[in-house]
Design a protein around this motif. Sequence first.
Motif, PDB file in Angstrom:
ATOM      1  N   SER A 154      15.355  33.491 146.716  1.00  0.00           N
ATOM      2  CA  SER A 154      16.437  32.547 146.407  1.00  0.00           C
ATOM      3  C   SER A 154      15.933  31.242 145.813  1.00  0.00           C
ATOM      4  CB  SER A 154      17.264  32.243 147.661  1.00  0.00           C
ATOM      5  OG  SER A 154      16.446  31.664 148.666  1.00  0.00           O
ATOM      6  N   ARG A 155      14.666  30.893 146.098  1.00  0.00           N
ATOM      7  CA  ARG A 155      14.092  29.650 145.562  1.00  0.00           C
ATOM      8  C   ARG A 155      12.664  29.926 145.101  1.00  0.00           C
ATOM      9  NH1 ARG A 155      16.987  25.070 146.606  1.00  0.00           N
ATOM     10  NH2 ARG A 155      15.183  23.677 146.597  1.00  0.00           N
ATOM     11  N   ILE A 205       6.950  24.479 151.041  1.00  0.00           N
ATOM     12  CA  ILE A 205       7.580  24.483 152.371  1.00  0.00           C
ATOM     13  C   ILE A 205       8.656  23.404 152.452  1.00  0.00           C
ATOM     14  CG2 ILE A 205       7.172  24.065 154.822  1.00  0.00           C
ATOM     15  CD1 ILE A 205       4.358  25.301 154.397  1.00  0.00           C
ATOM     16  N   SER A 206       8.351  22.227 151.939  1.00  0.00           N
ATOM     17  CA  SER A 206       9.313  21.119 151.996  1.00  0.00           C
ATOM     18  C   SER A 206      10.550  21.391 151.153  1.00  0.00           C
ATOM     19  CB  SER A 206       8.654  19.815 151.546  1.00  0.00           C
ATOM     20  OG  SER A 206       8.379  19.840 150.145  1.00  0.00           O
ATOM     21  N   GLN A 207      10.406  22.233 150.127  1.00  0.00           N
ATOM     22  CA  GLN A 207      11.518  22.567 149.231  1.00  0.00           C
ATOM     23  C   GLN A 207      12.186  23.893 149.602  1.00  0.00           C
ATOM     24  OE1 GLN A 207      12.743  20.782 146.643  1.00  0.00           O
ATOM     25  NE2 GLN A 207      11.317  19.093 146.909  1.00  0.00           N
ATOM     26  N   ASN A 208      11.803  24.451 150.750  1.00  0.00           N
ATOM     27  CA  ASN A 208      12.357  25.730 151.215  1.00  0.00           C
ATOM     28  C   ASN A 208      12.165  26.856 150.186  1.00  0.00           C
ATOM     29  OD1 ASN A 208      13.385  24.723 153.741  1.00  0.00           O
ATOM     30  ND2 ASN A 208      15.032  23.748 152.575  1.00  0.00           N
ATOM     31  N   ASP A 239      10.787  30.249 148.764  1.00  0.00           N
ATOM     32  CA  ASP A 239      10.373  31.528 149.350  1.00  0.00           C
ATOM     33  C   ASP A 239       9.399  32.292 148.461  1.00  0.00           C
ATOM     34  OD1 ASP A 239      12.109  33.150 147.468  1.00  0.00           O
ATOM     35  OD2 ASP A 239      13.670  32.118 148.581  1.00  0.00           O
ATOM     36  N   ASN A 241       4.899  31.170 157.018  1.00  0.00           N
ATOM     37  CA  ASN A 241       6.134  30.683 156.416  1.00  0.00           C
ATOM     38  C   ASN A 241       6.807  31.733 155.520  1.00  0.00           C
ATOM     39  OD1 ASN A 241       6.561  27.539 156.914  1.00  0.00           O
ATOM     40  ND2 ASN A 241       4.363  27.923 156.767  1.00  0.00           N
ATOM     41  N   ILE A 277       6.072  33.080 152.679  1.00  0.00           N
ATOM     42  CA  ILE A 277       6.176  32.706 151.262  1.00  0.00           C
ATOM     43  C   ILE A 277       5.491  33.763 150.406  1.00  0.00           C
ATOM     44  CG2 ILE A 277       5.555  30.992 149.511  1.00  0.00           C
ATOM     45  CD1 ILE A 277       5.694  28.861 151.680  1.00  0.00           C
TER      46      ILE A 277
END
Length: 270
Positions: free
Chosen positions: A39-40, A56-59, A61, A93, A95
């Motif tokens: 999604s991001r 991580i700060s910007q969420n 993935d 996380n 990612i």
Amino acid sequence: MEFLLSNFIHQIEAIYPLDLAEEWDPVGLHFGNLNSTVSRIMTTLDVTESVVEEAISQNVDTIVAHHPLIFSSIKRLDDRQMNIELYRTLLSNRINVYAMHTNVDRQQNGMNDWLANRLGLINVRDLANQPLNTEMTPELGRVGDLPEALSHNELYQHILKQLGAPYLQVVNPSTDLYHRIAIVGGSAYEAIEAAIKCGADAFITGDVTYHKVLEASTLPITTIDAGHFIEQCFIKEMAQILHHLVPEHVTIIESQTNRDPRQLIIRKDV
């Protein structure tokens, strides 16, 4: 409708196939679950600690990087090994990390086309001197002509401005005017003979080692080491491609923290 990592990989590899990459190049998925939802997405040149913290700060993935994070096989996972903590952070996380390297360098509308475009080159061909926009797979690197011939200093300033290079190292500036320019992003000194065969007046690449500099000084071409970080254009160029590729609900973010690790150039006073 969910957009899965497997969907994303299928779409991006249709444009930049993995089989275009050099044999030594570990392109593709480095971290991730093919069934995870995307999604991001963040584009970056390198996957560094600061970039991961930013993600991580910007969420974010999914990170799409030009330079692969893992180049050689990992034989143990103890904390003495380089980047283990970074890998742990990515895994904890969840990612995804996907690398697009020499397949993007070689393909049309890829790294070397972006660099050639930024220099304003015309009549651009690959370093096998074959035209682009054909069914043939391009060779690494591009060669083209400047609209107007430039002097030494004019060419150097043009490169610094258009490619965002912090400095240049120049070997054998043996031509008064430069018209035909060859360029290969990254570390690609081995392409210099192809550049000479194409009739280039100057060859631009990065990370030319001392012994290669000695060799270059004997060749009938000016070699310009503009550094590896000129490939930073990947961040913006790939983001633009992804905007047209992924569904509208997927957010594309350009990394703001990926920096050239060489922060300061110090010269001896003369």
